[in-house]
Design an enzyme around this catalytic site. Structure first.
Site, PDB file in Angstrom:
ATOM      1  CE1 TYR A   1      -9.941   0.883  23.596  1.00 49.48           C
ATOM      2  CE2 TYR A   1     -10.111   2.395  21.742  1.00 49.48           C
ATOM      3  CZ  TYR A   1      -9.516   2.025  22.933  1.00 49.48           C
ATOM      4  OH  TYR A   1      -8.503   2.792  23.460  1.00 49.48           O
TER       5      TYR A   1
ATOM      6  CE  LYS B   1     -11.282   6.329  15.660  1.00 47.40           C
ATOM      7  NZ  LYS B   1      -9.991   5.719  15.756  1.00 47.40           N
TER       8      LYS B   1
ATOM      9  CG  ASP C   1     -18.079   5.239  20.765  1.00 49.51           C
ATOM     10  OD1 ASP C   1     -17.764   6.072  19.897  1.00 49.51           O
ATOM     11  OD2 ASP C   1     -17.260   4.693  21.532  1.00 49.51           O
TER      12      ASP C   1
HETATM   13  C1  LIG Z   1     -15.670   3.587  18.761  1.00 50.64           C
HETATM   14  C2  LIG Z   1     -14.546   4.279  19.450  1.00 50.64           C
HETATM   15  N1  LIG Z   1     -14.791   4.979  20.568  1.00 50.64           N
HETATM   16  C3  LIG Z   1     -13.821   5.629  21.206  1.00 50.64           C
HETATM   17  C4  LIG Z   1     -12.519   5.608  20.762  1.00 50.64           C
HETATM   18  C5  LIG Z   1     -11.453   6.343  21.497  1.00 50.64           C
HETATM   19  O1  LIG Z   1     -11.029   7.440  20.759  1.00 50.64           O
HETATM   20  P1  LIG Z   1      -9.568   8.060  20.990  1.00 50.64           P
HETATM   21  O2  LIG Z   1      -8.587   7.063  20.480  1.00 50.64           O
HETATM   22  O3  LIG Z   1      -9.608   9.345  20.192  1.00 50.64           O
HETATM   23  O4  LIG Z   1      -9.440   8.326  22.447  1.00 50.64           O
HETATM   24  C6  LIG Z   1     -12.210   4.892  19.612  1.00 50.64           C
HETATM   25  C7  LIG Z   1     -10.832   4.828  19.103  1.00 50.64           C
HETATM   26  O5  LIG Z   1     -10.505   4.151  18.183  1.00 50.64           O
HETATM   27  C8  LIG Z   1     -13.254   4.201  18.929  1.00 50.64           C
HETATM   28  O6  LIG Z   1     -13.013   3.484  17.833  1.00 50.64           O
END
Ligand SMILES: Cc1ncc(COP(=O)(O)O)c(C=O)c1O
Length: 424
Positions: free
Chosen positions: A141, A264, A236
């Site tokens: 994700y 986060k 990511d």
């Molecule tokens: C690996 C990863 N990338 C991107 C995101 C997206 O972040 P946000 O929810 O702050 O938009 C998340 C959200 O859980 C994530 O786990």
């Protein structure tokens, strides 16, 4: 105020009663509780019920709720004002702290969410390479930007959505999704689309379809293949950054990506995201270069202050070995009890990141994770919640431990685990 009255009001005025789909408990049944406050590893709902929290705001709260050093920094920042829309010293201070921990990020741009960080990094990768295709992995994700809403983990896996209406096919036609931990599939795609792949986008530890660590040499293979094809490797690390090691997964596994995404933990509980790379790549971003990207609240002073206080606390010696020890202790305990009771489970864990699957064979891909028994997880979730342990309300979301979780919390969790499994 009761949870039931809050839920009634929420459903009336908020779509699905929530502001992010998984929070609705759709996948596990029942209704969410409504939080009144948190402290350390604990949450209290509006009725005064107490829960041991393994969600920790989806990984943002690595120090647990209300860590004193973060509260102090936030209060001091707030005394000066809420937001200025003009530079403050804390932006460079936090960027410096991050860059020292994650040297591949020589320069950084702060945004307001992980989604934004990913979206902006893709734009940058496509601009720099002059190519359009993106390679990503099944079950990962990367936020909810249009190009990435195919075969995604997190809420999309939870709700069983393979694609999303409203996202035109042209927008996802350059997104290629292949199995995680399968270097042959990556090689095949690089052969098929030679010099067309702008970037490989990867969660170095898959953490949105449950937790799946990379197979040995998988990340190294991605590095070699991207280099060979002159495509960019994007890690990511929105979840893994400052969680699986101070320097993130790239420090833990010794692989240097071209672009890194964070979120986060670096916001200390406030909305934030960041992307960064070496100076040469970041020079493409406006105002230095032509790749436009901006944000009204980007580099928000309170988020910067909270992030700085969090990262400084994480620099204390022993923090990551403690997270590792607590995580490993929990994993061993869960497995031991389940074996004793004859309920097959798989527990994948790395540092303070863990997930439990109801399945008897190992889980190394998104497909295997989706083949786990999610009905059992739902029953288990409800059994744990009834005993005051709040797990992620989806089999596909990671359990997040904080530095406030210790032996006492593990003991409470294991007791609840036995009791919940007894009902199976
Ligand atoms: C690996 C990863 N990338 C991107 C995101 C997206 O972040 P946000 O929810 O702050 O938009 C998340 C959200 O859980 C994530 O786990």
């Amino acid at each position: 105020m009761t949870n039931a009255t809050c839920w009634r009001e929420a459903q009336r005025y908020l779509v699905g009663g929530v502001n992010s789909p998984v929070r609705s408990f759709r996948a596990v049944g029942g209704r969410p509780f409504f939080v009144d406050r948190g402290q350390g590893p604990t949450l209290w709902d509006v009725e005064g019920n107490r829960y041991l929290d393994y969600v920790c705001s989806w990984g943002a709260l690595i120090l647990g709720h209300r860590p004193p050093e973060v509260l102090k920094a936030v209060n001091e920042a707030l005394e000066r004002g809420t937001t200025f829309g003009t530079p403050t010293p804390w932006e460079a201070e936090l960027a410096k702290e991050i860059s020292q921990a994650v040297p591949s990020m020589e320069q950084i741009r702060f945004v307001s969410s992980g989604t934004e960080a990913v979206m902006s990094a893709l734009r940058l990768a496509r601009a720099v390479t002059g190519r359009n295709k993106i390679l990503k992995f099944d079950g990962a994700y990367h936020g909810h930007s249009d190009a990435l809403l195919t075969k995604a983990g997190s809420g999309m896996a939870t709700l069983g959505l393979p694609a999303v209406p409203g996202v035109p096919r042209q927008v996802t036609q350059d997104t290629i999704t292949i199995p995680f931990n399968d270097p042959k599939a990556v090689e095949q795609m690089f052969r098929r689309h030679r010099k067309q792949i702008a970037c490989v986008l990867v969660e170095p530890v898959l953490a949105n379809v449950g937790v799946i660590p990379p197979a040995e040499w998988f990340l190294q293979r991605l590095r070699a293949l991207t280099k060979e094809d002159r495509s960019l490797l994007i890690f990511d690390e929105v979840i893994t950054g400052f969680r699986v090691a101070y320097g993130g997964a790239q420090a833990r596994f010794g692989v240097k990506p071209d672009i890194t995404l964070l979120g986060k933990v670096i916001g200390g509980g406030f909305p934030v995201g960041a992307y960064g790379a070496n100076r040469r790549l970041m020079q493409w971003v406006a105002p230095q270069g032509p790749v436009y990207q901006a944000g009204t609240l980007a580099g928000h002073p309170v988020a910067m202050a909270a992030g700085l206080a969090t990262l400084r606390a994480l620099r204390r010696p022993g923090v990551y070995s403690q997270l590792e020890k607590t995580g490993a202790g929990l994993r061993k305990g869960l497995l031991r009890l389940s074996v004793g009771m004859g309920v097959p489970i798989v527990v994948n864990q790395i540092g303070g990141l863990l997930s439990l699957f109801f399945r008897s064979s190992t889980i190394e891909t998104g497909k295997q994770a989706r083949a786990s028994n999610t009905r059992r997880y739902a029953r288990y979730f409800r059994g744990m919640l009834a005993r005051g342990v709040y797990l992620p309300p989806s089999a596909y979301e990671a359990w997040f431990l904080s530095t406030a979780h210790g032996e006492r919390e593990i003991e409470k969790t294991l007791k609840a685990h036995s009791a919940a499994l007894e009902e199976f």
